[in-house]
Write an enzyme that holds these catalytic residues in place. Structure first.
Site, PDB file in Angstrom:
ATOM      1  N   ILE A  16       0.826  -1.199   0.000  1.00 52.51           N
ATOM      2  CA  ILE A  16       0.000   0.000   0.000  1.00 52.51           C
ATOM      3  C   ILE A  16       0.864   1.255   0.000  1.00 52.51           C
ATOM      4  O   ILE A  16       0.585   2.218  -0.717  1.00 52.51           O
ATOM      5  CB  ILE A  16      -0.953  -0.015   1.208  1.00 52.51           C
ATOM      6  CG1 ILE A  16      -2.022  -1.105   1.014  1.00 52.51           C
ATOM      7  CG2 ILE A  16      -1.601   1.353   1.424  1.00 52.51           C
ATOM      8  CD1 ILE A  16      -2.900  -1.322   2.231  1.00 52.51           C
ATOM      9  N   ASP A  48      14.221   2.945  10.513  1.00 48.89           N
ATOM     10  CA  ASP A  48      13.329   2.179  11.378  1.00 48.89           C
ATOM     11  C   ASP A  48      12.449   3.195  12.101  1.00 48.89           C
ATOM     12  O   ASP A  48      12.949   3.999  12.896  1.00 48.89           O
ATOM     13  CB  ASP A  48      14.149   1.360  12.376  1.00 48.89           C
ATOM     14  CG  ASP A  48      13.302   0.527  13.325  1.00 48.89           C
ATOM     15  OD1 ASP A  48      12.078   0.753  13.399  1.00 48.89           O
ATOM     16  OD2 ASP A  48      13.870  -0.337  14.026  1.00 48.89           O
ATOM     17  N   GLY A  77       3.916  -0.572   8.635  1.00 43.15           N
ATOM     18  CA  GLY A  77       3.154  -1.425   9.535  1.00 43.15           C
ATOM     19  C   GLY A  77       3.690  -2.840   9.588  1.00 43.15           C
ATOM     20  O   GLY A  77       4.474  -3.257   8.735  1.00 43.15           O
ATOM     21  N   TYR A 140      -2.007  -6.369  17.016  1.00 50.91           N
ATOM     22  CA  TYR A 140      -2.156  -5.561  15.801  1.00 50.91           C
ATOM     23  C   TYR A 140      -3.423  -4.715  15.857  1.00 50.91           C
ATOM     24  O   TYR A 140      -3.392  -3.502  15.583  1.00 50.91           O
ATOM     25  CB  TYR A 140      -2.183  -6.489  14.586  1.00 50.91           C
ATOM     26  CG  TYR A 140      -2.338  -5.800  13.259  1.00 50.91           C
ATOM     27  CD1 TYR A 140      -1.250  -5.195  12.642  1.00 50.91           C
ATOM     28  CD2 TYR A 140      -3.569  -5.775  12.602  1.00 50.91           C
ATOM     29  CE1 TYR A 140      -1.388  -4.581  11.405  1.00 50.91           C
ATOM     30  CE2 TYR A 140      -3.709  -5.164  11.369  1.00 50.91           C
ATOM     31  CZ  TYR A 140      -2.615  -4.568  10.767  1.00 50.91           C
ATOM     32  OH  TYR A 140      -2.755  -3.959   9.549  1.00 50.91           O
ATOM     33  N   ILE A 173      -6.943  -6.045   1.070  1.00 49.24           N
ATOM     34  CA  ILE A 173      -6.134  -5.480  -0.007  1.00 49.24           C
ATOM     35  C   ILE A 173      -5.070  -6.480  -0.453  1.00 49.24           C
ATOM     36  O   ILE A 173      -4.371  -7.072   0.373  1.00 49.24           O
ATOM     37  CB  ILE A 173      -5.457  -4.165   0.431  1.00 49.24           C
ATOM     38  CG1 ILE A 173      -6.499  -3.200   1.021  1.00 49.24           C
ATOM     39  CG2 ILE A 173      -4.731  -3.533  -0.745  1.00 49.24           C
ATOM     40  CD1 ILE A 173      -7.575  -2.755   0.073  1.00 49.24           C
TER      41      ILE A 173
END
Length: 237
Positions: A16, A48, A77, A140, A173
């Site tokens: 993405i 990072d 992510g 998450y 996605i």
């Protein structure tokens, strides 16, 4: 001298994030990609996002190369699939560090330019899992849910300065991350199974997210802030 705005896209080397970086560049913005992996095109800085010193150094490099930062898209992510009872605090912390604390670091580091310009656009990529939860992804979902809350709070705080803050929680996605999860049988079915449960009857494309992001960072979107805009084919409404 170019008057094009400078945009930073974290996690912009793949998936993405890459689609967003490419779309914003096509829209005429000067785009810098911040990622653990080198950017495949354009200007990239290896960083990072959990390391504040690295983030600050990267943002300064962008300013020197492209000018003041006016657009920030937080797309970096990391997912994770672990039964909660077996989830180590180290794994919990790593996912939270990348998905939530990385947003904190990047927004704080880029914000002074937007504040001085009295104009800015921040878009946070969260997750459709925040709508209803997801088994085996507690860390998450918790981190991405916090990103949505942070988005709303920042919108209220920064709006008077001409800075909008919105979030896009992508649906299903087609990315390398999704394909890996399918191979590992972590999706609760195949991609085709999920397509059958999606009202528009197709998997999403990274370009679908990029198109929405393109509008959110535009001048025309100046009256839109604090919103969680799902791009999910109608799976979550």
């Amino acid at each position: 001298m170019s008057t094009a705005k400078t945009a930073v896209v974290t996690g912009g080397a793949s998936g993405i994030g890459r689609a967003i970086a490419r779309r914003l560049a096509a829209d005429g913005l000067k785009v810098a990609v911040l990622d653990l992996s080198p950017a495949q095109e354009g200007y990239g800085v290896t960083v990072d996002v959990t390391d504040r010193a690295q983030v600050d150094k990267a943002m300064d490099a962008v300013r020197e190369r492209l000018g003041p930062i006016q657009v920030l898209v937080n797309a970096a992510g990391k997912d994770g699939f672990t039964r909660f009872g077996k989830l180590s605090f180290e794994d919990w912390q790593r996912v939270v560090d990348i998905n939530l604390n990385g947003v904190f670091h990047c927004v704080q580091s880029a914000l002074p330019d937007m504040w001085d310009a009295r104009w800015g656009r921040i878009v946070n990529i969260s997750s459709s899992s925040t709508h209803a939860g997801q088994p085996f992804m507690a860390h998450y979902v918790a981190a991405k849910s916090a990103v949505n809350g942070l988005t709303k709070s920042l919108a209220l705080e920064l709006g008077p300065r001409g800075i909008t803050v919105n979030a896009i929680p992508p649906g299903f996605i087609d990315t390398p991350m999704l394909r890996t999860a399918e191979r590992n049988q972590q999706l609760g079915g195949t991609i085709e199974d999920h397509i059958a449960r999606t009202p528009v009857r197709r998997v999403g494309r990274p370009e679908d997210i990029a198109a929405t992001c393109s509008f959110l960072v535009s001048e025309e979107a100046g009256y839109l802030t604090g919103q969680i805009i799902g791009v999910n084919g109608g799976r979550n409404t």
